[in-house]
Design a protein around this motif. Structure first.
Motif, PDB file in Angstrom:
ATOM      1  N   ASP A  17       0.974  -1.434   0.195  1.00 29.11           N
ATOM      2  CA  ASP A  17       0.232  -0.015  -0.094  1.00 29.11           C
ATOM      3  C   ASP A  17       1.026   0.909   0.212  1.00 29.11           C
ATOM      4  O   ASP A  17       1.428   1.618   1.350  1.00 29.11           O
ATOM      5  N   THR A  18       1.229   2.341  -1.147  1.00 28.45           N
ATOM      6  CA  THR A  18       1.929   2.983  -1.188  1.00 28.45           C
ATOM      7  C   THR A  18       1.934   4.422  -0.260  1.00 28.45           C
ATOM      8  O   THR A  18       2.626   4.610  -0.118  1.00 28.45           O
ATOM      9  N   THR A  19      -0.377   4.247  -0.564  1.00 29.28           N
ATOM     10  CA  THR A  19      -0.314   5.695   0.351  1.00 29.28           C
ATOM     11  C   THR A  19      -0.151   5.427   1.768  1.00 29.28           C
ATOM     12  O   THR A  19       0.094   6.628   2.454  1.00 29.28           O
ATOM     13  N   LEU A  20      -0.473   4.643   2.323  1.00 28.41           N
ATOM     14  CA  LEU A  20      -0.101   3.663   3.598  1.00 28.41           C
ATOM     15  C   LEU A  20       1.097   4.203   4.086  1.00 28.41           C
ATOM     16  O   LEU A  20       1.750   4.931   5.120  1.00 28.41           O
ATOM     17  N   LYS A  21       2.581   4.310   3.191  1.00 29.71           N
ATOM     18  CA  LYS A  21       3.466   4.417   3.658  1.00 29.71           C
ATOM     19  C   LYS A  21       4.226   6.396   2.800  1.00 29.71           C
ATOM     20  O   LYS A  21       4.205   6.438   4.111  1.00 29.71           O
ATOM     21  N   LEU A  22       3.540   6.374   2.271  1.00 30.90           N
ATOM     22  CA  LEU A  22       2.996   7.779   2.345  1.00 30.90           C
ATOM     23  C   LEU A  22       2.754   8.529   4.136  1.00 30.90           C
ATOM     24  O   LEU A  22       3.174   9.572   4.306  1.00 30.90           O
ATOM     25  N   ALA A  23       1.498   8.226   3.986  1.00 27.71           N
ATOM     26  CA  ALA A  23       0.799   8.801   5.386  1.00 27.71           C
ATOM     27  C   ALA A  23       1.907   8.874   6.847  1.00 27.71           C
ATOM     28  O   ALA A  23       2.578   9.487   7.220  1.00 27.71           O
ATOM     29  N   ILE A  24       2.585   6.994   6.322  1.00 31.55           N
ATOM     30  CA  ILE A  24       3.683   6.544   7.299  1.00 31.55           C
ATOM     31  C   ILE A  24       4.185   7.457   7.536  1.00 31.55           C
ATOM     32  O   ILE A  24       5.119   8.829   8.838  1.00 31.55           O
ATOM     33  N   ASP A  25       5.482   7.648   6.424  1.00 33.07           N
ATOM     34  CA  ASP A  25       6.257   8.744   6.452  1.00 33.07           C
ATOM     35  C   ASP A  25       6.475  10.044   7.024  1.00 33.07           C
ATOM     36  O   ASP A  25       7.197  10.671   7.214  1.00 33.07           O
ATOM     37  N   ARG A  26       4.933  10.821   6.831  1.00 27.36           N
ATOM     38  CA  ARG A  26       4.899  11.906   6.665  1.00 27.36           C
ATOM     39  C   ARG A  26       4.479  12.104   8.293  1.00 27.36           C
ATOM     40  O   ARG A  26       5.391  12.793   9.078  1.00 27.36           O
ATOM     41  N   THR A  27       4.205  11.270   9.288  1.00 36.82           N
ATOM     42  CA  THR A  27       4.031  11.829  10.654  1.00 36.82           C
ATOM     43  C   THR A  27       5.633  11.088  11.169  1.00 36.82           C
ATOM     44  O   THR A  27       5.926  11.992  12.191  1.00 36.82           O
ATOM     45  N   THR A  28       5.429   9.936  11.145  1.00 34.39           N
ATOM     46  CA  THR A  28       6.692   9.550  12.030  1.00 34.39           C
ATOM     47  C   THR A  28       8.047  10.238  11.456  1.00 34.39           C
ATOM     48  O   THR A  28       9.042  10.625  12.516  1.00 34.39           O
ATOM     49  N   GLY A  29       8.277  11.117  10.212  1.00 32.40           N
ATOM     50  CA  GLY A  29       9.289  11.341  10.120  1.00 32.40           C
ATOM     51  C   GLY A  29       9.378  13.021  11.081  1.00 32.40           C
ATOM     52  O   GLY A  29      10.198  13.482  11.536  1.00 32.40           O
ATOM     53  N   THR A  30       8.176  14.029  10.888  1.00 37.35           N
ATOM     54  CA  THR A  30       8.023  15.059  11.875  1.00 37.35           C
ATOM     55  C   THR A  30       8.627  14.779  13.199  1.00 37.35           C
ATOM     56  O   THR A  30       8.560  15.418  14.145  1.00 37.35           O
ATOM     57  N   ALA A  31       7.461  13.475  13.320  1.00 29.79           N
ATOM     58  CA  ALA A  31       7.540  12.897  14.858  1.00 29.79           C
ATOM     59  C   ALA A  31       8.750  12.725  15.512  1.00 29.79           C
ATOM     60  O   ALA A  31       9.689  13.271  16.418  1.00 29.79           O
ATOM     61  N   GLU A  32      10.013  12.032  14.466  1.00 28.30           N
ATOM     62  CA  GLU A  32      11.952  12.045  15.177  1.00 28.30           C
ATOM     63  C   GLU A  32      11.608  13.142  15.224  1.00 28.30           C
ATOM     64  O   GLU A  32      12.595  13.398  15.664  1.00 28.30           O
ATOM     65  N   ARG A  33      11.567  13.981  13.914  1.00 35.47           N
ATOM     66  CA  ARG A  33      12.637  15.024  13.643  1.00 35.47           C
ATOM     67  C   ARG A  33      12.273  16.133  15.266  1.00 35.47           C
ATOM     68  O   ARG A  33      13.402  16.602  15.702  1.00 35.47           O
ATOM     69  N   LYS A  34      10.918  16.117  15.816  1.00 35.72           N
ATOM     70  CA  LYS A  34      10.432  17.346  16.433  1.00 35.72           C
ATOM     71  C   LYS A  34      10.847  16.566  17.769  1.00 35.72           C
ATOM     72  O   LYS A  34      11.513  17.146  18.626  1.00 35.72           O
ATOM     73  N   ARG A  35      11.280  15.204  18.030  1.00 36.73           N
ATOM     74  CA  ARG A  35      11.520  14.801  19.241  1.00 36.73           C
ATOM     75  C   ARG A  35      13.497  14.865  19.887  1.00 36.73           C
ATOM     76  O   ARG A  35      13.924  15.580  20.612  1.00 36.73           O
ATOM     77  N   ALA A  36      13.253  15.070  18.517  1.00 39.88           N
ATOM     78  CA  ALA A  36      15.124  15.065  18.273  1.00 39.88           C
ATOM     79  C   ALA A  36      15.538  16.138  18.540  1.00 39.88           C
ATOM     80  O   ALA A  36      16.218  16.866  20.117  1.00 39.88           O
TER      81      ALA A  36
END
Ligand code: SF4
Lengths: 473, 217
Positions: free
Chosen positions: A19-38
């Protein structure tokens, strides 16, 4: 996995990977979360000391849990709340439904609570014919979609903004002015506002139960918890028995860790202590407050190696940093809680037999334990489930579900060590940017996916080093 | 056996049937809060009010400092005008605010579900996080802080404490209200793709008017 997906983990993971849409959705949020936590941790050099203290606070509470439960009950009762006890998910739901019926509730508002999801409260309310309005924006989205949360902090993270727009356009009258997040948030605000004020019962969870005041604590960024718990005549709290803290100050020590680890903020916009019902003369507030303390497997965890899991403060950092979660998302795990913490908890809640694939859906890279704000040794606990699964004779075919060769190797520590040591060396070369596109032994996985390169040494190498340190003590 | 007793018995058994004395437990719990400076962030500035202002502003809260409580209605008027709002607001019916002269600003006695602006009084401020604290009370409805789009908060400089624990200490001794709320910036959400949107269910704007009631050396 009761009331959830009955398909196999392999099938769910396979579907998620395609599911490529799922991958896109997960990346958008987890990517932001990882950056903000750091970024948040960069501004909090005391983090390491604080997380050691956070772990110690939780250990202290669990080691004296009977004392704290009784103290909390006494003080909450003195503040005018009614405390109920539920041994199982079913008992908890029965209590909440009975309280709603006693309040003659036609419609109830609910402020996001993972415990509520764990006990399948939404289903219980539906069966009882009580209209439930989810007030957290993400819960509102998945209620419209008829889904379960896929993440413990961002329940709707599997949905792209385009997909949310489709749901809101169909449900909101009038529909959102535009399809950007800001317009859609405004639309949800409009739609939910009337619901808050006309609800008969408001149901919330609790991030902390404060023993010495008898207060429950909720944290939100939206303000929906207060709008859920203030206007209705009855406020019902459902909370796991591990949520106790000795005092408000201990809650704050944990809150600093929770918020930075979850969203990268320093404090949630709203941190609220709810202590009993409306006092005489108070300008607003509920006339009744009920607190349902839920065991549902927790007391069993106290006596075995999974006791450390009771430290979990549900921040979601372990899943944001998990290579497997980031490939397959939360739904593929099939339980209430996804990611590394879910892979440890789901066998407790749903039984190892139904969920034995989960402890194997892990690369043992150790990232989850590195980021966990209360230092839960998640890989060690997953390994403990693998051992148990073997001992209980649940593992038969060598190439069972999940990760094929990878899983097989992971079950044979000697081979796994060798294989991943080779992998680490190869990966360092390939993965200069931190993320790599191919990984020996995981061909099926990396076809469409990127995996983060190991930070240095494999988990097993570090695990052995740690063990050696421990032995020499 | 009731469910309560069986849960407590299971917990007790899981802990090996041992139970420490309450005093020993309390001492250990207190020990876990020793040396707090090692586990909490330093203030953003040496002066707590300055630190509060830095943190609050970073979250999108706007701030104006005034000299006297009497200056508050004029400051409210300026804020409303700057936001392009009519000169009207729900004002918390608490003595400190009702005693002021609100000439020129129409006061609503009750908060409406779509209230544009409300003015309330903060119990205190927390410098570490830029939070303001409100307590439920006979003269303090909680919805006043949640229904309006613009929440205007009056904060006495003398009531700004340094850290979260300094506030927690004030709650000791049974003074816990029904609701104690730390408000840290305007309402917001990151629920759609993790992108931050300001103004979810609570106020989209928080404006703090700091009344400088401290005697400066
Ligand atoms: S296991 Fe640790 S990182 Fe994962 S949700 Fe719980 S506290 Fe957070």
């Amino acid at each position: 996995m009761t009331a959830q997906d009955q398909t196999s983990f392999k099938a769910r993971a396979g579907a998620a990977l395609a599911d490529t849409t799922l991958k896109l959705a997960i990346d958008r949020t987890t990517g932001t979360a990882e950056r903000k936590r750091a970024a948040a941790l960069a501004g909090f050099p005391e983090f390491e000391a604080a997380r050691a203290r956070g772990a110690a606070i939780k250990d202290h509470v669990i080691a004296n849990l009977d004392h704290y439960l009784e103290t909390f009950e006494r003080n909450a009762t003195a503040a005018g709340a009614k405390v109920h006890w539920a041994a199982t998910a079913e008992e908890a739901c029965d209590i909440v439904v009975r309280l709603c019926r006693e309040a003659d509730a036609k419609h109830v508002t609910r402020s996001k609570s993972m415990l509520g999801e764990e006990i399948h409260l939404p289903d219980a309310l539906a069966t009882a014919g009580i209209e439930r309005v989810e007030t957290d924006l993400a819960e509102h989205i998945i209620q419209l979609a008829g889904e379960h949360p896929s993440h413990i902090i961002w329940p709707a993270m599997h949905r792209t903004r385009e997909q949310v727009a489709v749901l809101f356009n169909a449900d909101h009258k009038p529909p959102p002015d535009a399809e950007d997040p800001a317009s859609m948030v405004q639309s949800a605000r409009r739609v939910l506002r009337e619901k808050f004020l006309s609800a008969d019962v408001g149901i919330s969870g609790a991030n902390f139960l404060v023993a010495d005041t008898g207060a429950t604590c909720t944290v939100t960024n939206e303000g929906n918890a207060e709008l859920t718990t203030t206007p209705p005549r009855v406020h019902i709290v459902t909370a796991g028995i591990e949520k106790l803290v000795p005092t408000t100050a201990h809650a704050f020590a944990l809150l600093r860790l929770l918020v930075r680890s979850a969203t990268g903020g320093e404090l949630t916009q709203y941190t609220t202590f709810h202590c009993g019902p409306k006092r005489p003369g108070d300008a607003d507030g509920p006339e009744e407050m009920h607190i349902v303390l839920v065991d549902n497997g927790r007391s069993r965890m106290i006596k075995d190696e999974f006791r450390e899991m009771l430290r979990c403060i549900r921040c979601g950092a372990c899943m944001n940093h998990c290579v497997v979660y980031r490939q397959i998302g939360g739904h593929a795990y099939g339980g209430t809680y996804p990611g590394p913490m879910g892979a440890v908890l789901t066998p407790v809640l749903d039984g190892l037999k139904q969920s034995r694939d989960l402890p194997f859906a892990c690369t043992m890279n150790g990232r989850c334990a590195e980021v966990c704000p209360v230092r839960i040794p998640l890989p060690t606990l997953l390994r403990a489930w693998r051992v148990r699964s073997w001992e209980e004779g649940l593992e038969k075919a060598p190439m069972r579900a999940g990760l094929g060769l990878w899983a097989t190797l992971a079950r044979r520590p000697g081979l796994y060590r060798l294989a991943s040591a080779i992998a680490v060396r190869t990966l360092r070369v390939l993965g200069r940017s931190g993320w790599i596109r191919s990984l020996p032994l995981a061909g099926g996985w990396t076809e469409h996916r990127d995996l983060p390169a190991p930070a240095g040494g494999t988990f097993m190498e570090r695990y052995k080093a740690e063990r050696a340190k421990g032995d020499s003590r | 056996m009731t469910t309560r007793d069986s849960i407590l018995a299971a917990v007790h058994a899981g802990l090996g049937g041992l139970r420490a004395e309450p005093d020993a437990i309390a001492a250990e719990a207190a020990g876990l809060l020793a040396d707090l400076d090692a586990i909490r962030p330093r203030l953003a500035a040496p002066d707590p009010v300055d630190a509060f202002e830095i943190k609050a502003a970073a979250l999108g809260t706007t701030i104006e400092r005034v000299r006297h409580l009497d200056d508050v209605p004029a400051a409210v008027g300026r804020y409303l005008a700057a936001q392009g709002l009519p000169p009207a607001a729900a004002v918390q019916q608490t003595a400190a605010l009702t005693a002021l002269s609100w000439e020129g600003i129409a006061q609503d006695m009750a908060t409406a579900p779509d209230q544009p602006a409300a003015v309330g009084l903060a119990r205190l401020g927390i410098a570490e996080s830029g939070s303001i604290v409100i307590h439920s009370a006979t003269d303090s409805p909680i919805l006043l802080a949640f229904l309006p789009l613009h929440h205007i908060v009056v904060l006495h400089a003398s009531s700004v404490v340094a850290h979260l624990e300094d506030y927690a200490r004030l709650l000791d001794g049974g003074s816990q209200p029904r609701n104690a709320i730390l408000i840290t910036g305007p309402s917001g959400t990151t629920d759609i793709e993790g992108s931050y949107v300001r103004g979810a269910h609570g106020p989209g704007f928080v404006h703090v008017i700091i009344v400088n009631d401290r005697s400066r050396a």
